[in-house]
Design a protein around this motif. Structure first.
Motif, PDB file in Angstrom:
ATOM      1  N   SER A 293       0.836  -1.204   0.000  1.00  0.00           N
ATOM      2  CA  SER A 293       0.000   0.000   0.000  1.00  0.00           C
ATOM      3  C   SER A 293       0.867   1.249   0.000  1.00  0.00           C
ATOM      4  CB  SER A 293      -0.908   0.009   1.237  1.00  0.00           C
ATOM      5  OG  SER A 293      -1.553   1.264   1.344  1.00  0.00           O
ATOM      6  N   PRO A 294       0.675   2.156  -0.954  1.00  0.00           N
ATOM      7  CA  PRO A 294       1.458   3.403  -0.953  1.00  0.00           C
ATOM      8  C   PRO A 294       1.137   4.288   0.238  1.00  0.00           C
ATOM      9  CG  PRO A 294      -0.306   3.513  -2.580  1.00  0.00           C
ATOM     10  CD  PRO A 294      -0.285   2.111  -2.064  1.00  0.00           C
ATOM     11  N   LEU A 295      -0.006   4.054   0.885  1.00  0.00           N
ATOM     12  CA  LEU A 295      -0.366   4.858   2.052  1.00  0.00           C
ATOM     13  C   LEU A 295       0.544   4.561   3.239  1.00  0.00           C
ATOM     14  CD1 LEU A 295      -4.271   4.562   1.874  1.00  0.00           C
ATOM     15  CD2 LEU A 295      -2.771   6.199   0.755  1.00  0.00           C
ATOM     16  N   ALA A 296       1.284   3.455   3.187  1.00  0.00           N
ATOM     17  CA  ALA A 296       2.163   3.078   4.297  1.00  0.00           C
ATOM     18  C   ALA A 296       3.591   3.556   4.092  1.00  0.00           C
ATOM     19  CB  ALA A 296       2.151   1.562   4.477  1.00  0.00           C
ATOM     20  N   TYR A 297       3.864   4.279   2.998  1.00  0.00           N
ATOM     21  CA  TYR A 297       5.224   4.704   2.688  1.00  0.00           C
ATOM     22  C   TYR A 297       5.423   6.172   3.042  1.00  0.00           C
ATOM     23  CZ  TYR A 297       6.407   0.451   0.112  1.00  0.00           C
ATOM     24  OH  TYR A 297       6.686  -0.851  -0.221  1.00  0.00           O
ATOM     25  N   PRO A 298       6.596   6.527   3.588  1.00  0.00           N
ATOM     26  CA  PRO A 298       6.881   7.947   3.817  1.00  0.00           C
ATOM     27  C   PRO A 298       6.902   8.715   2.501  1.00  0.00           C
ATOM     28  CG  PRO A 298       8.515   6.528   4.894  1.00  0.00           C
ATOM     29  CD  PRO A 298       7.690   5.651   3.998  1.00  0.00           C
ATOM     30  N   GLY A 299       6.518   9.985   2.562  1.00  0.00           N
ATOM     31  CA  GLY A 299       6.454  10.786   1.351  1.00  0.00           C
ATOM     32  C   GLY A 299       7.772  10.878   0.619  1.00  0.00           C
ATOM     33  N   PHE A 300       8.880  11.022   1.360  1.00  0.00           N
ATOM     34  CA  PHE A 300      10.169  11.154   0.684  1.00  0.00           C
ATOM     35  C   PHE A 300      10.529   9.863  -0.038  1.00  0.00           C
ATOM     36  CE2 PHE A 300      11.917   8.722   4.104  1.00  0.00           C
ATOM     37  CZ  PHE A 300      13.146   8.255   3.659  1.00  0.00           C
ATOM     38  N   ILE A 302       8.409   7.763  -1.448  1.00  0.00           N
ATOM     39  CA  ILE A 302       7.598   7.722  -2.670  1.00  0.00           C
ATOM     40  C   ILE A 302       8.228   8.575  -3.760  1.00  0.00           C
ATOM     41  CG2 ILE A 302       5.355   8.373  -3.638  1.00  0.00           C
ATOM     42  CD1 ILE A 302       4.131   7.652  -0.904  1.00  0.00           C
ATOM     43  N   ILE A 303       8.725   9.754  -3.395  1.00  0.00           N
ATOM     44  CA  ILE A 303       9.370  10.617  -4.383  1.00  0.00           C
ATOM     45  C   ILE A 303      10.627   9.958  -4.935  1.00  0.00           C
ATOM     46  CG2 ILE A 303      10.600  12.796  -4.691  1.00  0.00           C
ATOM     47  CD1 ILE A 303       7.596  13.089  -4.696  1.00  0.00           C
ATOM     48  N   ASN A 304      11.420   9.331  -4.083  1.00  0.00           N
ATOM     49  CA  ASN A 304      12.627   8.653  -4.557  1.00  0.00           C
ATOM     50  C   ASN A 304      12.288   7.491  -5.486  1.00  0.00           C
ATOM     51  OD1 ASN A 304      15.381   9.556  -3.229  1.00  0.00           O
ATOM     52  ND2 ASN A 304      13.831   9.817  -1.653  1.00  0.00           N
ATOM     53  N   VAL A 305      11.265   6.698  -5.128  1.00  0.00           N
ATOM     54  CA  VAL A 305      10.825   5.608  -6.008  1.00  0.00           C
ATOM     55  C   VAL A 305      10.368   6.169  -7.347  1.00  0.00           C
ATOM     56  CG1 VAL A 305       9.058   3.836  -6.358  1.00  0.00           C
ATOM     57  CG2 VAL A 305      10.204   4.024  -4.151  1.00  0.00           C
ATOM     58  N   ILE A 668       2.532   3.157 -11.949  1.00  0.00           N
ATOM     59  CA  ILE A 668       1.902   4.447 -12.228  1.00  0.00           C
ATOM     60  C   ILE A 668       0.774   4.721 -11.234  1.00  0.00           C
ATOM     61  CG2 ILE A 668       0.474   5.680 -13.916  1.00  0.00           C
ATOM     62  CD1 ILE A 668       2.211   4.246 -16.088  1.00  0.00           C
ATOM     63  N   CYS A 669      -0.046   3.709 -10.979  1.00  0.00           N
ATOM     64  CA  CYS A 669      -1.147   3.868 -10.030  1.00  0.00           C
ATOM     65  C   CYS A 669      -0.616   4.029  -8.601  1.00  0.00           C
ATOM     66  CB  CYS A 669      -2.094   2.680 -10.116  1.00  0.00           C
ATOM     67  SG  CYS A 669      -2.959   2.536 -11.683  1.00  0.00           S
ATOM     68  N   TRP A 670       0.399   3.252  -8.238  1.00  0.00           N
ATOM     69  CA  TRP A 670       0.998   3.325  -6.904  1.00  0.00           C
ATOM     70  C   TRP A 670       1.551   4.718  -6.649  1.00  0.00           C
ATOM     71  CZ3 TRP A 670       5.762   4.217  -4.657  1.00  0.00           C
ATOM     72  CH2 TRP A 670       5.964   3.720  -3.368  1.00  0.00           C
ATOM     73  N   ILE A 671       2.275   5.251  -7.611  1.00  0.00           N
ATOM     74  CA  ILE A 671       2.870   6.582  -7.465  1.00  0.00           C
ATOM     75  C   ILE A 671       1.791   7.647  -7.346  1.00  0.00           C
ATOM     76  CG2 ILE A 671       4.164   8.346  -8.720  1.00  0.00           C
ATOM     77  CD1 ILE A 671       5.900   5.997  -9.814  1.00  0.00           C
ATOM     78  N   THR A 672       0.764   7.555  -8.188  1.00  0.00           N
ATOM     79  CA  THR A 672      -0.309   8.558  -8.171  1.00  0.00           C
ATOM     80  C   THR A 672      -1.001   8.605  -6.814  1.00  0.00           C
ATOM     81  OG1 THR A 672      -0.674   8.211 -10.546  1.00  0.00           O
ATOM     82  CG2 THR A 672      -2.427   9.299  -9.299  1.00  0.00           C
ATOM     83  N   VAL A 673      -1.388   7.451  -6.307  1.00  0.00           N
ATOM     84  CA  VAL A 673      -2.069   7.394  -5.008  1.00  0.00           C
ATOM     85  C   VAL A 673      -1.134   7.836  -3.894  1.00  0.00           C
ATOM     86  CG1 VAL A 673      -3.176   5.859  -3.337  1.00  0.00           C
ATOM     87  CG2 VAL A 673      -3.688   5.623  -5.777  1.00  0.00           C
ATOM     88  N   GLY A 674       0.111   7.374  -3.929  1.00  0.00           N
ATOM     89  CA  GLY A 674       1.060   7.718  -2.874  1.00  0.00           C
ATOM     90  C   GLY A 674       1.354   9.200  -2.807  1.00  0.00           C
TER      91      GLY A 674
END
Length: 754
Positions: A293-300, A302-305, A668-674
């Protein structure tokens, strides 16, 4: 707290700022009566009730039942074409009403064990939070899978060879338990330290609190439990559409629909087999199934991914493909299969001598070298760089704080509020428990490999070397996982090492890989569960006992189920000999089988060495080691620019690493939601985010799981798959995306370029 921003004004999680390698950080936490990590402060309670019973009859009964049930179902469905994976979230929700029911009906009178002075109560009071956590830890053990079963399967179903059941059982048990001993050595750094905060655990913490804590409903709002139920029901009701009625919405690639006859357009637009430009999905499982779940990842993170994904998929891969690097145009741009020089799938039978189970050099010379798709080749190369960058990054950015924490650990000075509560109320697990477990499992591992006629091919020194790899990489990978939720694996590097040292032996290769890769994964899982218990204030000894028993139960059930099916289903895993429509096709196990051929039979010398086509990929080890250095230098030269320390090169390099399993549309979907939830919502609506973000993630996951189970057991298991129409196909309708573009290459169902 003010969030650090980059030059474009994008806000990231401030977590790396709190991990600044400054020894003062370790000392000042005494002055703050909470965690130094904001996400933890917003999610985890600082209260504890040490009087709550933990290892109750309900815990043992429901925990072992949940563990065994999930293990049996996951292994049973793992051999079937329509595989189904059940997570511990399902058990976490189901056992709550069962626990409350048992508390209401079981007698409270103490039961004395015959012939002893020991007694216990079947019903020590209301079903409580700590019982629920321990049952979920049991369920985690049953849902996480057993990698060693892949070895047993390829031996019996693909190589059609015999393996002694005791050797197979020892292999299963030791690979699952050996990592726990090593985890005990590093728990001071990766559990007790308040800076190792394990982001993924916050989802379960939020769900536990929503399910157990009484809460006053806000005016014109919902309590967290009500919000969870609304999300759960909505997700459950909706998932019947992508799971059963309209599976095609799991990947919508409209570019392919416009240019139906263009190979290039479909390569660019396919979300499943191509670059995925313009593709999207209307399905939560597509978002969360491979990357979590992208909701469980820190914002920074997600940006690095995101940066790594775009640089890999939209810069590196197109340039190398359309310049025909490694003759890339002869093969699909993205594929996990291996090919011969003519673009056809590689015929393994021509290079493996079935009688002596060794590499056939003459057949290899007469046939073809092994070729990979350009993405598959760089996936291996970037995995080399990721591991090297992980060690370098942790040494540079966290070396000083790890040294300070080492001294602090020996003085037992880790002292955020959660650590203080745990030390005050509960007795720690004795260190000798871990050492004893490690020694016993190491001995049994050597027996499994050296005994039974050497059926597993790996000598004792291979077991010791695999353990050494885990010992070397556990701390850097543990730090990365505990702070970013990203976890590089040792599978590729271990295949490479043993492939060079002990070539031509496919079973030795996969056994060595399992003892290194799985032991690291199990150690990380153990530490993650221990941190969950740390947050939920579970007695450490109870956690250790539950994890140990749960793993033994799960390993036994996984092994028993697999052995039963492998010995009772005729021609299991062989679609060419199975009856038409048979479900026992073992999807996924053939990938493991081919990996044993690539690395164990053909060997890395003929793949990434001087005899192979991809020797230049070894330069990525050097690139990985050096990549974090410029970022570290800039962070020291410009300490006031906190956004520089948010740049995490291991995550960037590994940005598209999961595309070996996932696809472009998943990312693409993971990044968008995250980005939306953990950057935009986290910054603009922090109170809503703190209250609902992790609950939203748990509700979406649970709804998907329950509908998948319902559809499978009521319809799909009976081959009732709905009306046949365009939207029923689990495909994005981009068939040409899998075609080569080199002139003269002839592949079935593909045009030939001239």
């Amino acid at each position: 707290m003010e969030q650090p921003q980059n030059d474009a004004g994008v806000s990231f999680s401030s977590q790396p700022e709190k991990l600044e390698p400054d020894s003062h950080n370790v000392e000042i936490s005494d002055e703050v009566n909470d965690s130094p990590i904001e996400e933890v402060r917003l999610t985890v309670s600082i209260k504890d009730n040490p009087t709550l019973p933990c290892l109750t009859f309900r815990t043992w009964f429901l925990g072992i039942t949940a563990c065994a049930t999930l293990a049996f179902l996951n292994q049973f469905f793992g051999f079937r074409q329509n595989s189904l994976s059940l997570t511990s979230v399902s058990a976490q929700i189901v056992v709550l009403p069962l626990g409350k029911f048992m508390a209401a009906v079981l007698p409270k009178k103490a039961v004395r064990l015959p012939g002893t002075k020991w007694s216990f109560s079947l019903n020590p009071g209301p079903f409580n939070l700590k019982e629920h956590v321990l049952i979920t830890i049991f369920a985690n053990a049953g849902s996480s899978g057993v990698y060693a079963i892949d070895i047993v399967t390829i031996i019996m179903a693909f190589y059609h060879r015999h393996i002694h059941p005791l050797a197979a059982m020892l292999l299963t048990l030791t690979t699952q338990l050996l990592g726990y001993g090593w985890a005990g050595i590093f728990r001071k750094f990766l559990v007790d330290s308040p800076y190792m905060w394990w982001p993924a655990n916050l989802v379960q913490v939020s769900l536990f609190r929503a399910l157990h804590e009484e809460e006053v409903r806000p005016k014109r709002g919902l309590t967290r439990l009500q919000f969870f139920l609304v999300v759960l029901i909505s997700s459950f009701a909706y998932y019947v559409v992508p799971n059963y009625l309209f599976p095609s919405i799991t990947a919508l690639s409209f570019v392919c629909w416009i240019w139906k006859d263009s190979v290039t357009a479909q390569i660019i637009g396919s979300g499943r087999s191509g670059l995925g430009i313009g593709s999207f999905a209307l399905d939560w499982a597509t978002v969360a199934s491979f990357n979590g779940s992208p909701l469980a990842y820190p914002g920074f993170a997600i940006i690095n991914v995101t940066v790594g994904f775009f640089l890999t998929l939209y810069v590196l891969i197109p340039i190398t493909y359309w310049t025909n690097t490694f003759e890339a145009k002869r093969f699909p741009i993205i594929s996990l299969h291996i090919f011969d020089a003519n673009g056809h799938k590689y015929n393994v039978g021509l290079v493996l001598n079935e009688t002596n189970f060794e590499f056939n050099q003459q057949g290899y010379d007469d046939y073809s070298k092994v070729h990979l798709s350009i993405f598959f080749a760089f996936a291996y190369g970037l995995s080399f760089a990721t591991l090297a960058a992980t060690v370098s990054h942790v040494a540079l950015f966290y070396g000083r704080i790890i040294w300070q924490q080492t001294k602090t650990a020996f003085r037992d000075k880790f002292d955020d509020v959660h650590t203080r509560l745990m030390k005050k109320n509960y007795e720690a697990v004795p260190q000798w428990w871990f050492y004893l477990l490690m020694l016993i499992m190491t001995g049994l591992a050597v027996v499994a490999c050296e005994g039974f006629g050497g059926q597993l091919q790996l000598p004792y020194w291979g077991v010791i070397l695999a353990i050494g790899l885990v010992l070397f990489f556990l701390l850097p990978i543990g730090v990365l996982t505990a702070t970013t939720n990203q976890q590089p694996g040792l599978n590729v590097i271990s295949e490479l090492i043993i492939g060079y040292m002990y070539p031509g032996r496919p079973l030795a290769n996969v056994v060595f890989k399992t003892y290194s890769y799985v032991n690291l994964v199990q150690a990380i899982n153990f530490l993650s569960d221990f941190k969950l218990g740390h947050y939920m204030k579970i007695p450490p000894k109870s956690m250790f006992i539950v994890q140990l028993v749960g793993t033994v139960v799960a390993s036994s059930v996984y092994f028993g189920t697999a052995w039963w099916l492998l010995t009772s289903v005729d021609n299991i895993c062989d679609p060419s000999k199975l009856p038409v429509g048979s479900q026992w096709t073992c999807p996924g196990y053939d990938v493991f089988y081919h990996a044993s051929i690539i690395w164990g039979v053909v060997g890395p010398l003929r793949m990434f060495g001087r005899l192979g086509l991809y020797a230049k990929m070894n330069y990525l080890f050097l690139i990985g080691i050096l990549a974090p250095v410029p970022v570290w230098i800039l962070s020291r030269v410009f300490p006031e620019k906190k956004w520089i320390s948010l740049i995490n090169m291991p995550i960037i390099i590994n940005g598209a690493g999961n595309m070996l399993q996932a696809t472009a549309v998943n990312y693409i979907c993971w990044i968008t939601v995250g980005v939306f939830f953990n950057i935009y919502v986290y910054r603009r609506y922090k109170s809503w985010w703190a209250r609902h973000n992790y609950i939203l993630s748990a509700g979406l996951d649970a709804g998907v799981a329950f509908m998948a189970i319902l559809c499978y057991f009521t319809l799909q298991i009976r081959d009732i798959n709905g009306m046949r129409w365009w939207g029923l196909e689990l495909d994005d309708h981009c068939p040409l995306a899998r075609c080569p573009t080199a002139p003269g290459i002839q592949v079935e169902d593909c045009p030939v370029f001239r």
